[in-house]
Design an enzyme around this catalytic site. Structure first.
Site, PDB file in Angstrom:
ATOM      1  N   LYS A  80     -12.488   2.720  -3.520  1.00  0.00           N
ATOM      2  CA  LYS A  80     -11.813   2.204  -2.401  1.00  0.00           C
ATOM      3  C   LYS A  80     -12.349   2.308  -1.203  1.00  0.00           C
ATOM      4  O   LYS A  80     -12.143   1.398  -0.525  1.00  0.00           O
ATOM      5  CB  LYS A  80     -10.458   3.161  -2.737  1.00  0.00           C
ATOM      6  CG  LYS A  80      -9.440   2.837  -3.878  1.00  0.00           C
ATOM      7  CD  LYS A  80      -8.206   3.940  -3.867  1.00  0.00           C
ATOM      8  CE  LYS A  80      -7.596   3.459  -5.027  1.00  0.00           C
ATOM      9  NZ  LYS A  80      -6.601   4.842  -5.242  1.00  0.00           N
TER      10      LYS A  80
ATOM     11  N   GLN B 209      -4.154   9.919  -3.866  1.00  0.00           N
ATOM     12  CA  GLN B 209      -4.466   9.502  -4.991  1.00  0.00           C
ATOM     13  C   GLN B 209      -3.816  10.256  -6.042  1.00  0.00           C
ATOM     14  O   GLN B 209      -3.760  11.833  -6.140  1.00  0.00           O
ATOM     15  CB  GLN B 209      -5.965   9.836  -4.952  1.00  0.00           C
ATOM     16  CG  GLN B 209      -6.834   9.369  -6.393  1.00  0.00           C
ATOM     17  CD  GLN B 209      -6.793   7.960  -6.726  1.00  0.00           C
ATOM     18  OE1 GLN B 209      -7.223   7.397  -5.553  1.00  0.00           O
ATOM     19  NE2 GLN B 209      -6.606   7.684  -7.958  1.00  0.00           N
TER      20      GLN B 209
ATOM     21  N   ASP C 264       0.281   1.773  -0.963  1.00  0.00           N
ATOM     22  CA  ASP C 264       0.404   1.651  -2.520  1.00  0.00           C
ATOM     23  C   ASP C 264       1.918   1.049  -2.982  1.00  0.00           C
ATOM     24  O   ASP C 264       2.088   0.908  -4.176  1.00  0.00           O
ATOM     25  CB  ASP C 264       0.283   3.116  -3.045  1.00  0.00           C
ATOM     26  CG  ASP C 264      -0.944   3.461  -3.656  1.00  0.00           C
ATOM     27  OD1 ASP C 264      -1.830   2.416  -3.952  1.00  0.00           O
ATOM     28  OD2 ASP C 264      -1.624   4.418  -3.582  1.00  0.00           O
TER      29      ASP C 264
END
Ligand code: NDP
Length: 287
Positions: free
Chosen positions: A55, A99, A122
């Site tokens: 990322k 994460q 997200d």
């Protein structure tokens, strides 16, 4: 009688992702302030480390700063929430991701709920999921958004199509079904308790599978000419990566199919960057 084969399009997620990356680069180059995202990794999960570094690299290619916060595996839930709240208040941070998975002593929902919904790139905060539910989306979960983008690249009009989504996680299955419903599809959501998955899949014009079961979806499950989107990522004993869909069986049978790897995966990361830019525009009040 031998089955008449059709031409199957292999949907190249890598190529599509690179194209979008070029557009995002230009968009970011026009900004006066550098967009910045915070990436939180708790503990030393090796897969987590790989995803986080991927990322960061993608962000940097686009001109986005990605600050990784690698936190201790024994950090308490309260301390993690306090850390997120600091990032929520920090005006130089436009997006926050945590994460997953988190260590077992930390409740995932409590952490996702602590992120400022405007910085939730997200798209997993209840407010963002709720907005998707009422068809007023803001930040959409990246993997379902990646699937929809790939689907639209081969299927211009989704109205009235029968779509089966296999899987019902917060991360993929549920928002995917909602996105397709918002696109006027007739949606069936299947899961591990679904009876006769084969029969249900066989009526679908579109199948999106997100279970993590290698080759669960066989040719006999698929109507000829269906479009197949494979979210699953499974590492086999020989270290090869495969998906939920028996890819080779679909050649000559499906209208289009995403490969694993090289399909949904690369697109998911780029959708995260798209969300970051969208969050940046909201926070910096740019149209
Ligand atoms: P989860 O484990 O959270 O959810 C899996 C879902 O699949 C559950 O809803 C489960 O049903 C359902 N399921 C499991 N077995 C079956 C079965 N035999 N038949 C029908 N349904 C079944 O996983 P995620 O949603 O997080 O991820 C799914 C897969 O996608 C994984 O392989 C993951 O690695 C991959 N992934 C890929 C991404 C990408 O970028 N390409 C991003 C995110 C995930 P139930 O609810 O009843 O348990």
């Amino acid at each position: 009688m031998r089955e008449k084969k059709i031409k199957t399009k292999i949907i190249n997620g890598k190529k599509t992702a690179l194209k979008i990356e070029e557009t995002l680069k230009k968009e970011v180059a026009a900004f006066t302030k550098k967009p910045k995202m915070a990436v939180i990794l708790v503990g030393d999960n090796p897969a987590g480390l790989i995803y986080v570094s991927h990322k960061k690299k993608t962000a940097e290619r686009i001109g986005i700063e990605a600050q990784i916060y690698h936190l201790s595996p024994v950090m308490t839930q309260d301390a993690l929430i306090a850390f997120i709240q600091e990032l929520n208040q920090n005006p130089s941070i436009h997006g926050i991701i945590v994460q997953l998975p988190l260590p077992a002593h930390i409740n995932e929902n409590s952490i996702l709920n602590a992120i400022n919904p405007e910085k939730d790139i997200d798209g997993l905060h209840p407010q963002n999921l709720g907005r998707l539910f009422i068809d007023q989306p803001r930040l959409i979960p990246c993997t379902p958004l990646a699937c929809l983008t790939l689907l639209k690249s081969v299927c211009k009009n989704l109205t009235g199509k029968t779509a089966v989504v296999v899987g019902r996680s917060r991360l993929v299955g549920k928002p995917m079904a909602q996105l397709l419903l918002n696109e006027q599809c007739t949606v069936i959501q299947a899961h591990s308790k679904t009876k006769n998955l084969k029969k249900i899949c066989a009526i679908a014009d579109i199948i999106v599978s997100a279970t993590g079961h290698a080759e669960l979806i066989r040719k006999s499950y698929v109507k000829k000419g269906a479009v197949l989107i494979d979210v699953g990522i499974i590492r086999l004993a020989d270290k090869k990566i495969t998906g939920d869909i028996a890819f080779n069986e679909m050649i000559g049978h499906a209208k289009a199919v995403t490969p694993v790897p090289g399909g949904v995966g690369p697109m998911t990361v780029i959708m995260l960057m798209k969300n970051l830019i969208s969050a940046y525009r909201t926070i910096e009040k740019i149209n």
